[in-house]
Design an enzyme around this catalytic site. Structure first.
Site, short mmCIF file in Angstrom:
data_model
loop_
_atom_site.label_atom_id
_atom_site.label_comp_id
_atom_site.label_asym_id
_atom_site.label_seq_id
_atom_site.Cartn_x
_atom_site.Cartn_y
_atom_site.Cartn_z
N ARG A 179 9.57 5.78 -6.15
CA ARG A 179 8.98 4.48 -5.84
C ARG A 179 7.88 4.14 -6.86
O ARG A 179 7.78 3.00 -7.31
CB ARG A 179 8.42 4.56 -4.42
CG ARG A 179 7.58 3.42 -3.96
CD ARG A 179 8.44 2.26 -3.52
NE ARG A 179 7.62 1.28 -2.83
CZ ARG A 179 6.79 0.45 -3.43
NH1 ARG A 179 6.68 0.47 -4.74
NH2 ARG A 179 6.06 -0.39 -2.73
N TYR A 218 10.74 -13.97 9.88
CA TYR A 218 9.96 -13.73 8.65
C TYR A 218 9.92 -14.98 7.78
O TYR A 218 8.91 -15.29 7.15
CB TYR A 218 10.57 -12.59 7.83
CG TYR A 218 10.19 -11.21 8.30
CD1 TYR A 218 8.93 -10.68 8.04
CD2 TYR A 218 11.08 -10.42 9.01
CE1 TYR A 218 8.57 -9.41 8.46
CE2 TYR A 218 10.74 -9.15 9.45
CZ TYR A 218 9.49 -8.65 9.16
OH TYR A 218 9.14 -7.39 9.60
#
Ligand code: CP3
Length: 351
Positions: free
Chosen positions: A44, A157
């Protein structure tokens, strides 16, 4: 797909999704590629932003494979996010470190008309390339799962622009402006169906639909905003790709589960951790497969609460088609050793 002999799959998860009880239970974990794994955090950090990771086929393949290498889960779930759909439709989507998703909220007809009418699949080409790579990289016994968010969860969202405790902005919008909501949900139904069909073509063998915010909806809105859109997506996918298997996760959808089961919406129904599998299964036809539903915090705690939580599920689902999983996503603070303890207990369950 290469693994099926006639119509009889050999992969354990696919067998369960065909209604066959398999023991010991096959197992995977929602959010199994994630921050509880040190190797995930390392990849990541190399990738840049979270969306950069989702759209990088080499690194997305790598993080998808990490939990398979470490634990040998029976399913591998594509590494991506439910919010790549609004992103591909043209909404501004970002992930802010330690805060979560941030979108440019939509509220007007003009906002809706700026979103693409049909999903531009070419914007998601890197996601399909990740599936293509996974298809060859995965061990032969591992089922490859794709996924999408259910329209209500994604819409909440898109309207709020961020995660909210009870989806108040989207719920209020549904009451005040049903026409807006209808257009948005319909757009998401069509986009999600096209997206899942393409995922199947790229190598996914089954897909999970995440309705993470099912519990926010009152009965008057549940049918129209959650159940019906999911029904349409599953029907559209099955019509186009009859071999595709589906897992439907309606978090907080306990009271509606029997309807999903009666209508055959989903080859498996995923149970959240608040449900008692014993009670739920007593109400479901025996051929309906289920998935779940250990409390993610029992996995954080480990020890007695973990083994007791696992045993409770195992005894309730014995003899039924069931996939062991958590009742929601694994949390970053989960000790990696507890995941191994869970797998050992599930796989070591005596005949
Ligand atoms: O399960 C997997 O391993 C596959 C990948 C996956 C992710 N998100 C990766 C992710 C899947 C299936 C999802 C689904 C998803 N995304 C849902 C539905 C499932 C659920 O948990 O209810 C939702 C609501 C989202 C939206 C989302 N994505 C939020 C709210 C957040 C931030 C919250 C958090 O945990 O930080 C994300 C980010 C995200 N998606 C992460 C991962 C691994 C963490 C981000 C990071 O690595 O920085």
């Amino acid at each position: 797909m290469g693994e099926a002999v006639g119509n009889h799959p050999t992969k354990k998860i696919l067998r369960v999704l065909n209604g066959e009880p398999v023991w010991p239970l096959p197992i995977w974990v929602m959010r199994q590629a994630g921050r509880y794994l040190p190797e995930y955090k390392e990849t990541r950090a190399q990738a840049g932003s979270f969306l950069d990771l989702c759209y990088n086929p080499r690194l997305a393949t790598e993080v998808t494979l990490q939990p398979i290498r470490r634990f040998g889960f029976d399913a591998s779930i594509l590494f991506s996010d439910i919010l790549v759909i609004p992103h591909a439709l043209g909404q501004d989507v970002r992930f802010v470190e330690n805060e979560g998703p941030k979108l440019e909220p939509i509220s007007s007809e003009a906002d809706l008309s700026r979103l693409a009418n049909e999903l531009p699949l070419e914007r998601l080409e890197s996601v399909f390339e990740t599936l293509d790579r996974l298809k060859t990289a995965l061990p032969g016994e591992t089922t490859l799962l794709g996924f999408c968010g259910a329209p209500w969860t994604v819409a909440s969202y898109m309207i709020a622009g961020k995660g909210t405790p009870d989806q108040a902005p989207a719920r209020l919008k549904a009451y005040r402006d049903p026409a807006f909501m209808e257009v948005l949900i319909d757009k998401l139904v069509r986009a999600s169906t096209a997206y899942l069909i393409r995922q199947i073509d790229a190598g996914a063998e089954a897909v999970q639909i995440f309705e993470s915010f099912g519990s926010a909806l009152p009965p008057a809105l549940f049918e129209r905003l959650s159940l019906d859109p999911i029904r349409q997506i599953v029907a559209g996918l099955k019509e186009a790709r009859p071999q595709a298997r589906t897992i439907v996760f309606v978090r907080g959808g306990g009271v509606h589960l029997h309807r999903l089961a009666e209508e055959g919406i989903g080859d498996a129904l995923a149970l959240d951790w608040t449900l008692d599998p014993k009670t739920v299964l007593a109400d479901l036809p025996a051929h309906v497969a289920t998935q779940g539903n250990l409390d993610p915090l029992a996995l954080v705690a480990g020890g007695k609460p973990l083994s007791a939580g696992i045993d409770r599920i195992l005894s309730a689902v014995r003899g039924r088609p069931h996939i062991f999983n958590l009742g929601h996503g694994i949390v970053p603070e989960t000790p990696v050793e507890h995941v191994q303890d869970m797998i050992d207990r599930v796989r070591g369950a005596g005949a």
